[in-house]
Design an enzyme around this catalytic site. Structure first.
Site, PDB file in Angstrom:
ATOM      1  CG  HIS A 158      -1.945  -1.096   1.216  1.00  0.00           C
ATOM      2  ND1 HIS A 158      -2.773  -1.349   0.137  1.00  0.00           N
ATOM      3  CD2 HIS A 158      -2.250  -2.036   2.153  1.00  0.00           C
ATOM      4  CE1 HIS A 158      -3.546  -2.394   0.421  1.00  0.00           C
ATOM      5  NE2 HIS A 158      -3.242  -2.833   1.631  1.00  0.00           N
ATOM      6  CG  ASP A 193      -2.789  -8.454   0.682  1.00  0.00           C
ATOM      7  OD1 ASP A 193      -1.971  -8.752   1.557  1.00  0.00           O
ATOM      8  OD2 ASP A 193      -3.828  -7.788   0.908  1.00  0.00           O
ATOM      9  CG  HIS A 195      -6.532  -5.305   1.845  1.00  0.00           C
ATOM     10  ND1 HIS A 195      -5.956  -6.177   2.761  1.00  0.00           N
ATOM     11  CD2 HIS A 195      -7.676  -4.848   2.395  1.00  0.00           C
ATOM     12  CE1 HIS A 195      -6.736  -6.231   3.843  1.00  0.00           C
ATOM     13  NE2 HIS A 195      -7.792  -5.442   3.642  1.00  0.00           N
ATOM     14  CG  ASP A 282      -4.730 -10.059   3.592  1.00  0.00           C
ATOM     15  OD1 ASP A 282      -4.377 -10.573   2.515  1.00  0.00           O
ATOM     16  OD2 ASP A 282      -4.551  -8.847   3.860  1.00  0.00           O
TER      17      ASP A 282
END
Ligand code: ZN
Length: 345
Positions: A158, A193, A195, A282
């Site tokens: 990120h 991931d 996200h 995740d």
């Protein structure tokens, strides 16, 4: 497979986190490391300490003013009367094209996308070692290893060139990819991931030499909200070199693997000389974020599928939070990957 990790990565221990505005304990805890080390060891990895590579590989991705901000902001923050123990932004520019203020509070808002990446006295050092762990793995692949695993923590995907966000400070996957570019003409980054890898996308958005592909929970109601949509395809020379595959919330193994097949086709057509896997765990059904429903055996199939590309691969740890299966999910991915991975000499 060789794995890389440095003890200094344990020191960053963020406390604060806001979820839908409510204060919660920060889930990006040092305990993740113990679970991931156990998972890598169970998959047969030998753990090595990376060397310090200096600021060069970090500065190849991140701006000097951002690096200096991360170096000094904690100390500067302590001089503010009544400030929080950790550096947390409370104001952001609505457009980043404006001036960069001199004040610590102004710069925190300028260089931090959200409240989930609090900075303590240890954050800068831990983040440097996390980045060097990625560089160590990239260097091993450059030296002829067919694959290597980087136990990066704090995570990185990120983080933009000059913005922290979502538990991330230095973009370890981007740093590894840039390092691989020293010998590889074309590098692909595949982000699995939960996200969207918004920072990684941002770093390479105008470049055709690094293909970025991300599978993730649809950001329409999920972090990072402002990025991760299918119409984000790159810009300028990079147009067509970014692929986003947003998935409906709670999607399981079959939907994930179908999207992964599309990702693999795109990567195959790009014909990369090296691959970086931004490995978040995740997407697991039992992860505290609960965005997707991938199973432990699903991670083994994801590893097998990626391995079939037959490209020298650096696996960089991203997310994946405390739950009973965290170690087992890493073991499943690495074991599945190693069982099928063959590179041509
Ligand atoms: Zn994540």
């Amino acid at each position: 497979m060789k794995a890389y990790f440095a003890d200094e990565q344990r020191r960053h221990d963020p406390k604060s986190f806001l979820s839908s505005g409510a204060p919660k304990p920060n889930p990006e805890v040092p305990e993740r490391i113990e679970r991931l080390l156990a998972g890598a060891t169970a998959a047969g990895c030998t753990i090595e300490r990376p060397k310090s590579f200096g600021l060069g590989p970090i500065a190849a991705i991140h701006t000097p003013e951002y690096i200096e901000f991360l170096q000094r902001i904690y100390e500067r923050w302590q001089r503010i009367d009544g400030a929080s123990a950790e550096v947390i932004p409370n104001i952001h520019p609505i457009a980043r094209g404006g001036s960069r203020p001199d004040s610590a509070v102004g710069q925190a808002g300028y260089h931090m996308a959200d409240t989930s990446c609090p900075i303590s006295a240890e954050t800068y050092d831990s983040s440097c070692w996390s980045a060097w762990t990625a560089v160590g793995a990239a260097e091993a692949v450059e030296a002829g290893a067919s694959s290597a695993y980087a136990l990066c923590r704090p995570p990185g995907h990120h983080a933009f060139a000059d913005v922290a966000g979502g538990f991330c400070f230095f973009n370890n996957s981007a740093i590894a990819a840039q390092r691989l570019r020293q010998y590889a003409d074309r590098v692909a980054i595949l982000d699995v991931d939960l996200h969207h890898g918004n920072g990684t996308q941002g770093v390479f958005y105008r470049r055709a030499d690094v293909l970025t592909v991300s599978l993730h929970a649809d950001p329409v109601r999920f972090y990072p909200f402002f990025w991760g949509y299918a119409d984000e395809r790159g810009e300028g020379a990079g147009l067509g070199y970014n692929l986003n595959l947003p998935l409906a919330r709670k999607s399981g193994d079959e939907v994930f693997l179908e999207a992964l097949a599309a990702a693999i086709r795109r990567i195959d057509a790009f014909s990369p000389d090296a691959l970086v896997v931004a490995l978040g765990l995740d997407a697991f059904a039992g992860d505290p974020f609960g965005g997707l429903s991938v199973t432990t055996s699903g991670f083994a199939r994801i590893g097998e599928t990626i391995a079939r590309l037959g490209v020298p691969t650096v696996i960089v740890q991203e997310g994946g939070y405390l739950c009973d299966a965290l170690s087992g999910n890493l073991t499943a991915f690495l074991t599945g990957f190693a069982a099928r991975h063959k590179t041509s000499p």
